[in-house]
Scaffold this motif. Structure first.
Motif, PDB file in Angstrom:
ATOM      1  N   HIS A 270      17.888  33.451  -2.628  1.00  0.00           N
ATOM      2  CA  HIS A 270      17.868  33.461  -4.086  1.00  0.00           C
ATOM      3  C   HIS A 270      17.470  32.036  -4.529  1.00  0.00           C
ATOM      4  N   ASP A 271      16.985  31.160  -3.650  1.00  0.00           N
ATOM      5  CA  ASP A 271      16.458  29.681  -3.908  1.00  0.00           C
ATOM      6  C   ASP A 271      15.062  29.934  -4.854  1.00  0.00           C
ATOM      7  N   THR A 272      14.928  29.236  -5.948  1.00  0.00           N
ATOM      8  CA  THR A 272      13.583  29.487  -6.630  1.00  0.00           C
ATOM      9  C   THR A 272      13.093  28.384  -6.958  1.00  0.00           C
ATOM     10  N   TYR A 273      11.691  28.326  -7.277  1.00  0.00           N
ATOM     11  CA  TYR A 273      10.889  27.284  -7.490  1.00  0.00           C
ATOM     12  C   TYR A 273       9.901  27.806  -8.658  1.00  0.00           C
ATOM     13  N   TYR A 274       9.928  26.796  -9.602  1.00  0.00           N
ATOM     14  CA  TYR A 274       8.965  27.188 -10.615  1.00  0.00           C
ATOM     15  C   TYR A 274       7.966  25.867 -11.012  1.00  0.00           C
ATOM     16  N   ALA A 275       6.682  26.201 -11.204  1.00  0.00           N
ATOM     17  CA  ALA A 275       5.552  25.200 -11.551  1.00  0.00           C
ATOM     18  C   ALA A 275       6.054  24.665 -12.667  1.00  0.00           C
ATOM     19  N   ASP A 276       5.803  23.238 -13.093  1.00  0.00           N
ATOM     20  CA  ASP A 276       6.080  22.715 -14.309  1.00  0.00           C
ATOM     21  C   ASP A 276       5.662  23.170 -15.560  1.00  0.00           C
ATOM     22  N   PHE A 277       4.601  24.000 -15.506  1.00  0.00           N
ATOM     23  CA  PHE A 277       4.155  24.401 -16.545  1.00  0.00           C
ATOM     24  C   PHE A 277       4.687  25.931 -17.239  1.00  0.00           C
ATOM     25  N   VAL A 278       5.733  26.265 -16.289  1.00  0.00           N
ATOM     26  CA  VAL A 278       6.513  27.338 -16.895  1.00  0.00           C
ATOM     27  C   VAL A 278       8.089  27.280 -16.902  1.00  0.00           C
ATOM     28  N   LYS A 279       8.328  25.895 -16.655  1.00  0.00           N
ATOM     29  CA  LYS A 279       9.861  25.750 -16.478  1.00  0.00           C
ATOM     30  C   LYS A 279      10.484  25.873 -17.881  1.00  0.00           C
ATOM     31  N   GLY A 280      11.536  26.706 -17.880  1.00  0.00           N
ATOM     32  CA  GLY A 280      12.160  26.813 -18.986  1.00  0.00           C
ATOM     33  C   GLY A 280      11.713  27.954 -20.071  1.00  0.00           C
ATOM     34  N   ARG A 281      10.525  28.462 -19.523  1.00  0.00           N
ATOM     35  CA  ARG A 281       9.750  29.625 -20.217  1.00  0.00           C
ATOM     36  C   ARG A 281       9.991  31.136 -19.268  1.00  0.00           C
ATOM     37  N   PHE A 282       9.805  30.936 -18.250  1.00  0.00           N
ATOM     38  CA  PHE A 282       9.709  31.920 -16.998  1.00  0.00           C
ATOM     39  C   PHE A 282      10.943  32.012 -16.303  1.00  0.00           C
TER      40      PHE A 282
ATOM     41  N   PHE B  51      10.627  44.654   7.784  1.00  0.00           N
ATOM     42  CA  PHE B  51      11.614  44.139   8.634  1.00  0.00           C
ATOM     43  C   PHE B  51      12.558  43.089   7.779  1.00  0.00           C
ATOM     44  N   SER B  52      11.873  42.259   7.092  1.00  0.00           N
ATOM     45  CA  SER B  52      12.290  41.206   6.226  1.00  0.00           C
ATOM     46  C   SER B  52      11.283  40.816   5.062  1.00  0.00           C
ATOM     47  N   ILE B  53      11.721  40.481   3.999  1.00  0.00           N
ATOM     48  CA  ILE B  53      10.966  39.782   3.153  1.00  0.00           C
ATOM     49  C   ILE B  53      11.564  38.322   2.711  1.00  0.00           C
ATOM     50  N   ASP B  54      10.894  37.486   3.308  1.00  0.00           N
ATOM     51  CA  ASP B  54      11.686  35.966   3.145  1.00  0.00           C
ATOM     52  C   ASP B  54      11.251  35.550   1.860  1.00  0.00           C
ATOM     53  N   ALA B  55      10.495  35.690   1.211  1.00  0.00           N
ATOM     54  CA  ALA B  55      10.116  35.008  -0.074  1.00  0.00           C
ATOM     55  C   ALA B  55       8.860  36.118  -1.002  1.00  0.00           C
ATOM     56  N   MET B  56       9.292  36.264  -2.242  1.00  0.00           N
ATOM     57  CA  MET B  56       8.381  36.743  -3.011  1.00  0.00           C
ATOM     58  C   MET B  56       7.995  35.947  -4.197  1.00  0.00           C
ATOM     59  N   GLY B  57       6.831  35.990  -4.727  1.00  0.00           N
ATOM     60  CA  GLY B  57       6.449  35.057  -5.797  1.00  0.00           C
ATOM     61  C   GLY B  57       5.388  35.487  -6.406  1.00  0.00           C
TER      62      GLY B  57
ATOM     63  N   ASP C 200      15.405  41.553  -6.559  1.00  0.00           N
ATOM     64  CA  ASP C 200      16.180  42.489  -6.468  1.00  0.00           C
ATOM     65  C   ASP C 200      16.129  42.870  -4.890  1.00  0.00           C
ATOM     66  N   ASN C 201      16.815  42.371  -3.860  1.00  0.00           N
ATOM     67  CA  ASN C 201      16.655  42.575  -2.560  1.00  0.00           C
ATOM     68  C   ASN C 201      16.852  43.897  -2.212  1.00  0.00           C
ATOM     69  N   GLY C 202      17.674  44.596  -2.639  1.00  0.00           N
ATOM     70  CA  GLY C 202      17.794  46.081  -2.422  1.00  0.00           C
ATOM     71  C   GLY C 202      16.782  46.919  -2.637  1.00  0.00           C
ATOM     72  N   LEU C 203      15.863  46.706  -3.643  1.00  0.00           N
ATOM     73  CA  LEU C 203      14.814  47.563  -4.153  1.00  0.00           C
ATOM     74  C   LEU C 203      13.442  46.779  -3.650  1.00  0.00           C
ATOM     75  N   ASN C 204      13.535  45.662  -2.947  1.00  0.00           N
ATOM     76  CA  ASN C 204      12.054  45.011  -2.521  1.00  0.00           C
ATOM     77  C   ASN C 204      11.314  44.701  -3.717  1.00  0.00           C
ATOM     78  N   THR C 205      11.946  44.072  -4.744  1.00  0.00           N
ATOM     79  CA  THR C 205      11.147  44.073  -5.993  1.00  0.00           C
ATOM     80  C   THR C 205      11.514  42.723  -6.499  1.00  0.00           C
ATOM     81  N   VAL C 206      10.538  42.068  -7.243  1.00  0.00           N
ATOM     82  CA  VAL C 206      10.593  40.794  -7.685  1.00  0.00           C
ATOM     83  C   VAL C 206      10.297  40.993  -9.244  1.00  0.00           C
ATOM     84  N   TYR C 207      10.703  40.333 -10.211  1.00  0.00           N
ATOM     85  CA  TYR C 207      10.377  40.524 -11.590  1.00  0.00           C
ATOM     86  C   TYR C 207      10.080  38.882 -12.005  1.00  0.00           C
TER      87      TYR C 207
END
Length: 120
Positions: free
Chosen positions: A55-67, A29-35, A72-79
């Motif tokens: 489209h709010d995003t969170y990154y762990a400190d150890f990947v900031k600037g690299r990942f 029915f809904s995908i509130d967050a993907m990670g 894609d909400n329409g495709l229910n996909t996260v990259y």
């Protein structure tokens, strides 16, 4: 039931790049967050990056600037685009999705995991 299928892991040299993808399917029915989470041998599973439907995003400190995480909400996909990979990024990467199913019950689903190995 909501199923997640990941793809894109593999072996890459330090400094290289890999891209992971995860598709959600099932009674959604809904995908509130993907990670993305990861777990290295002998370590606990840890959050790498997360993106909400808004489209709010969170990154762990150890990947900031690299990942970079992208949904894609329409495709229910996260990259997850991973650049400047380091040997310490070696782990099994797991996709996670939370939301509500068509039965109006909440779900917290995990993929089967994909191995990422960074080594020369």
């Amino acid at each position: 039931q909501v199923q997640l299928v990941e793809s894109g892991g593999g072996l890459v040299q330090p400094g290289g790049s890999l891209s992971l993808s995860c598709v959600a399917s099932g009674s959604i029915f809904s995908i509130d967050a993907m990670g993305w989470y990861r777990q290295a041998p002998g370590k606990e599973r840890e959050l790498v990056a997360r993106a909400t439907t808004g489209h709010d995003t969170y990154y762990a400190d150890f990947v900031k600037g690299r990942f970079t995480i992208r949904r894609d909400n329409g495709l229910n996909t996260v990259y997850l685009q991973m650049n400047s990979l380091k040997p310490e990024d070696t782990a099994v990467y797991y996709c996670n999705a939370v939301g509500y199913g068509s039965n109006v019950r909440s779900y917290d689903s995990w993929g089967q995991g994909t191995q990422v190995t960074v080594s020369s």
